[in-house]
Design an enzyme around this catalytic site. Structure first.
Site, PDB file in Angstrom:
ATOM      1  N   HIS A   1       9.238  -3.137   3.558  1.00  0.00           N
ATOM      2  CA  HIS A   1       8.904  -3.371   2.081  1.00  0.00           C
ATOM      3  C   HIS A   1      10.077  -3.595   1.926  1.00  0.00           C
ATOM      4  O   HIS A   1      10.276  -4.178   0.493  1.00  0.00           O
ATOM      5  CB  HIS A   1       8.174  -2.313   1.784  1.00  0.00           C
ATOM      6  CG  HIS A   1       6.809  -2.044   2.385  1.00  0.00           C
ATOM      7  ND1 HIS A   1       6.874  -0.992   3.070  1.00  0.00           N
ATOM      8  CD2 HIS A   1       5.592  -2.608   2.444  1.00  0.00           C
ATOM      9  CE1 HIS A   1       5.307  -0.797   3.677  1.00  0.00           C
ATOM     10  NE2 HIS A   1       4.950  -1.804   3.408  1.00  0.00           N
TER      11      HIS A   1
ATOM     12  N   GLN B   1      -2.486 -12.435   7.861  1.00  0.00           N
ATOM     13  CA  GLN B   1      -2.915 -11.722   6.875  1.00  0.00           C
ATOM     14  C   GLN B   1      -1.992 -13.237   5.656  1.00  0.00           C
ATOM     15  O   GLN B   1      -3.119 -12.851   4.694  1.00  0.00           O
ATOM     16  CB  GLN B   1      -2.515 -10.962   6.102  1.00  0.00           C
ATOM     17  CG  GLN B   1      -2.648  -9.710   4.099  1.00  0.00           C
ATOM     18  CD  GLN B   1      -2.073  -8.857   4.236  1.00  0.00           C
ATOM     19  OE1 GLN B   1      -2.756  -7.583   4.273  1.00  0.00           O
ATOM     20  NE2 GLN B   1      -0.399  -8.326   4.611  1.00  0.00           N
TER      21      GLN B   1
ATOM     22  N   ARG C   1       2.569   2.767  10.165  1.00  0.00           N
ATOM     23  CA  ARG C   1       1.873   3.636  11.098  1.00  0.00           C
ATOM     24  C   ARG C   1       2.572   3.837  12.537  1.00  0.00           C
ATOM     25  O   ARG C   1       2.189   4.585  13.206  1.00  0.00           O
ATOM     26  CB  ARG C   1       0.863   2.802  11.494  1.00  0.00           C
ATOM     27  CG  ARG C   1      -0.642   2.153  10.844  1.00  0.00           C
ATOM     28  CD  ARG C   1      -1.937   1.572  10.574  1.00  0.00           C
ATOM     29  NE  ARG C   1      -2.712   2.027  10.552  1.00  0.00           N
ATOM     30  CZ  ARG C   1      -2.492   0.753   9.288  1.00  0.00           C
ATOM     31  NH1 ARG C   1      -2.581  -0.129   9.147  1.00  0.00           N
ATOM     32  NH2 ARG C   1      -4.355   0.927   8.435  1.00  0.00           N
TER      33      ARG C   1
ATOM     34  N   ASP D   1       2.014  -9.399   9.082  1.00  0.00           N
ATOM     35  CA  ASP D   1       0.981  -9.296   9.110  1.00  0.00           C
ATOM     36  C   ASP D   1       1.110 -11.288   8.800  1.00  0.00           C
ATOM     37  O   ASP D   1       0.157 -11.596   8.028  1.00  0.00           O
ATOM     38  CB  ASP D   1      -0.018  -8.782   8.209  1.00  0.00           C
ATOM     39  CG  ASP D   1       0.547  -7.325   7.936  1.00  0.00           C
ATOM     40  OD1 ASP D   1       0.058  -6.647   8.857  1.00  0.00           O
ATOM     41  OD2 ASP D   1       0.756  -6.440   6.853  1.00  0.00           O
TER      42      ASP D   1
ATOM     43  N   GLY E   1       5.168 -10.122   3.724  1.00  0.00           N
ATOM     44  CA  GLY E   1       5.738 -10.133   5.417  1.00  0.00           C
ATOM     45  C   GLY E   1       5.226 -10.992   6.561  1.00  0.00           C
ATOM     46  O   GLY E   1       3.636 -11.199   6.563  1.00  0.00           O
TER      47      GLY E   1
ATOM     48  N   MET F   1       1.170  -1.622   0.053  1.00  0.00           N
ATOM     49  CA  MET F   1      -0.236  -0.026  -0.233  1.00  0.00           C
ATOM     50  C   MET F   1       0.991   1.152   0.217  1.00  0.00           C
ATOM     51  O   MET F   1       0.581   2.416  -0.252  1.00  0.00           O
ATOM     52  CB  MET F   1      -0.999   0.045   1.013  1.00  0.00           C
ATOM     53  CG  MET F   1      -2.140  -1.199   1.075  1.00  0.00           C
ATOM     54  SD  MET F   1      -3.553  -0.659   1.650  1.00  0.00           S
ATOM     55  CE  MET F   1      -3.407  -0.378   4.043  1.00  0.00           C
ATOM     56  N   GLY F   2       1.864   1.246  -0.252  1.00  0.00           N
ATOM     57  CA  GLY F   2       2.882   2.196  -0.392  1.00  0.00           C
ATOM     58  C   GLY F   2       3.654   2.339   0.965  1.00  0.00           C
ATOM     59  O   GLY F   2       3.626   1.328   1.799  1.00  0.00           O
ATOM     60  N   ALA F   3       4.279   4.012   0.627  1.00  0.00           N
ATOM     61  CA  ALA F   3       4.561   4.606   2.746  1.00  0.00           C
ATOM     62  C   ALA F   3       5.609   3.022   3.254  1.00  0.00           C
ATOM     63  O   ALA F   3       5.837   3.118   3.708  1.00  0.00           O
ATOM     64  CB  ALA F   3       3.466   4.748   3.300  1.00  0.00           C
ATOM     65  N   LEU F   4       5.955   3.141   1.519  1.00  0.00           N
ATOM     66  CA  LEU F   4       7.533   2.532   1.655  1.00  0.00           C
ATOM     67  C   LEU F   4       8.879   2.235   2.626  1.00  0.00           C
ATOM     68  O   LEU F   4       9.158   3.515   3.052  1.00  0.00           O
ATOM     69  CB  LEU F   4       7.926   1.919   0.319  1.00  0.00           C
ATOM     70  CG  LEU F   4       7.595   1.736  -0.603  1.00  0.00           C
ATOM     71  CD1 LEU F   4       7.665   1.055  -2.078  1.00  0.00           C
ATOM     72  CD2 LEU F   4       6.373   0.026   0.024  1.00  0.00           C
TER      73      LEU F   4
HETATM   74  O1  PAF Z   1      -0.022  -5.906   3.856  1.00  0.00           O
HETATM   75  C1  PAF Z   1      -0.282  -4.821   2.669  1.00  0.00           C
HETATM   76  O2  PAF Z   1       0.265  -3.381   2.701  1.00  0.00           O
HETATM   77  C2  PAF Z   1      -1.482  -5.150   2.785  1.00  0.00           C
HETATM   78  O3  PAF Z   1      -2.976  -5.778   3.387  1.00  0.00           O
HETATM   79  C3  PAF Z   1      -2.157  -5.527   0.979  1.00  0.00           C
HETATM   80  C4  PAF Z   1      -1.537  -7.329   0.875  1.00  0.00           C
HETATM   81  C5  PAF Z   1      -0.574  -4.888   0.296  1.00  0.00           C
HETATM   82  C6  PAF Z   1      -3.638  -5.818  -0.393  1.00  0.00           C
HETATM   83  O4  PAF Z   1      -3.780  -3.822   0.301  1.00  0.00           O
END
Ligand code: PAF
Length: 284
Positions: free
Chosen positions: A35, A155, A189, A152, A149, A28-31
């Protein structure tokens, strides 16, 4: 590095590069270094399979609840692209929301077992948004491998389940959490934390790590004693409000009633002020 702002340019890029398998890193950017470690891992995997690395940068509105930080989420696109370039990414897909979602869209990808607890319990609908966008990104970019990663952790488990249950022909790679020197997990964040909250934030990881060590050594012989230990260690974070602490089976995310053959994983989330941080550790 090619920047692909929409589905048309993405499709042209895919057809020009159709002979090479792809390794995808969705973001989602803001690397940050968390990342870029995923890009580095993707680069290694791409070298192994003779492929290319494609990243995506898309702040996905459907995984944010109305009261969450979608509008405020940082979007430093130029700096993000520079980091992608510096870490050997071959192409970056950067769609805008209306490219990804039709106004009258009516299909959602929903996982109904692993995503109901932990972060799913405090963020209802979040994993539907994640599964839907990741499924779309898989279909759009058609990678052989995708890197996510372990920070999460839920996720990652939900995405592995989606890939299994929907037969996506994609290998999922989990990459280790990257931490600051004081062991705070890197997160986009963290910039929201006040200096006092930032000073206390590493207590989350410390409490998880000492609990994991206690379980590994046998000093914390049951999940209940481990919980008591965690809560006592986390009490030092006087500015925080604990959202959850769970000891689960690493693959099913089911809470453990005892320590036996399963591989335990400790997961926690806590609010420091308005900022919700998550972390997890293995028991080794
Ligand atoms: O982990 C994230 O940054 C987001 O949940 C993802 C996997 C890019 C989906 O929007």
């Amino acid at each position: 590095m090619d920047v692909l702002p929409d589905k048309t340019t993405l499709r042209h890029w895919l057809s020009a590069h159709r002979d090479r398998p792809r390794v995808l890193v969705p973001t989602m950017g803001a690397l940050h270094r968390g990342h870029t470690s995923l890009f580095d891992r993707a680069r290694t995997e791409a070298g192994r399979i003779g492929g290319e690395v494609i990243a995506t940068i898309f702040v996905n509105p459907t995984q944010f609840a109305p009261h969450e930080d979608f509008d405020a989420y940082p979007r430093p696109l130029e700096a993000d692209l520079a980091l992608c370039r510096a870490h050997g990414v071959d192409a970056v897909f950067t769609p805008v929301a209306h490219e990804m979602y039709a106004p009258d869209r009516s299909i959602t990808v929903s996982e109904s077992r692993l995503s109901t607890t932990l972060c799913g319990a405090s963020r209802p609908g979040h994993f539907d948004g994640v599964c839907t966008v990741v499924a779309k990104l898989f279909l759009l970019t058609q990678p052989a491998l995708a890197v996510f990663g372990e920070k999460d952790f839920q996720q990652l488990a939900v995405i592995r389940r989606m890939v299994r249950d929907l037969d996506f022909p994609i290998g999922i790679i989990g990459a280790p959490t990257v931490r600051e020197e004081d062991r705070l997990a890197l997160s986009s964040r963290n910039v929201y934390l006040s200096s006092e909250e930032r000073a206390q934030a590493p207590i989350l990881q410390r409490a998880l790590a000492t609990t994991a060590r206690g379980i590994a050594s046998g000093d914390l012989a049951t999940p209940e004693t481990a919980r008591v230990h965690f809560l006592a260690a986390f009490a030092d974070a006087t500015l925080a409000r604990l959202d959850y602490f769970e000891i689960v089976d690493a693959s099913t995310l089911e809470p453990l009633q005892s320590f036996g053959a399963n591989e335990p994983r400790l997961l926690a989330a806590a609010f420091f002020g308005k900022t919700r941080l998550i972390d997890n550790v293995e028991v080794s």
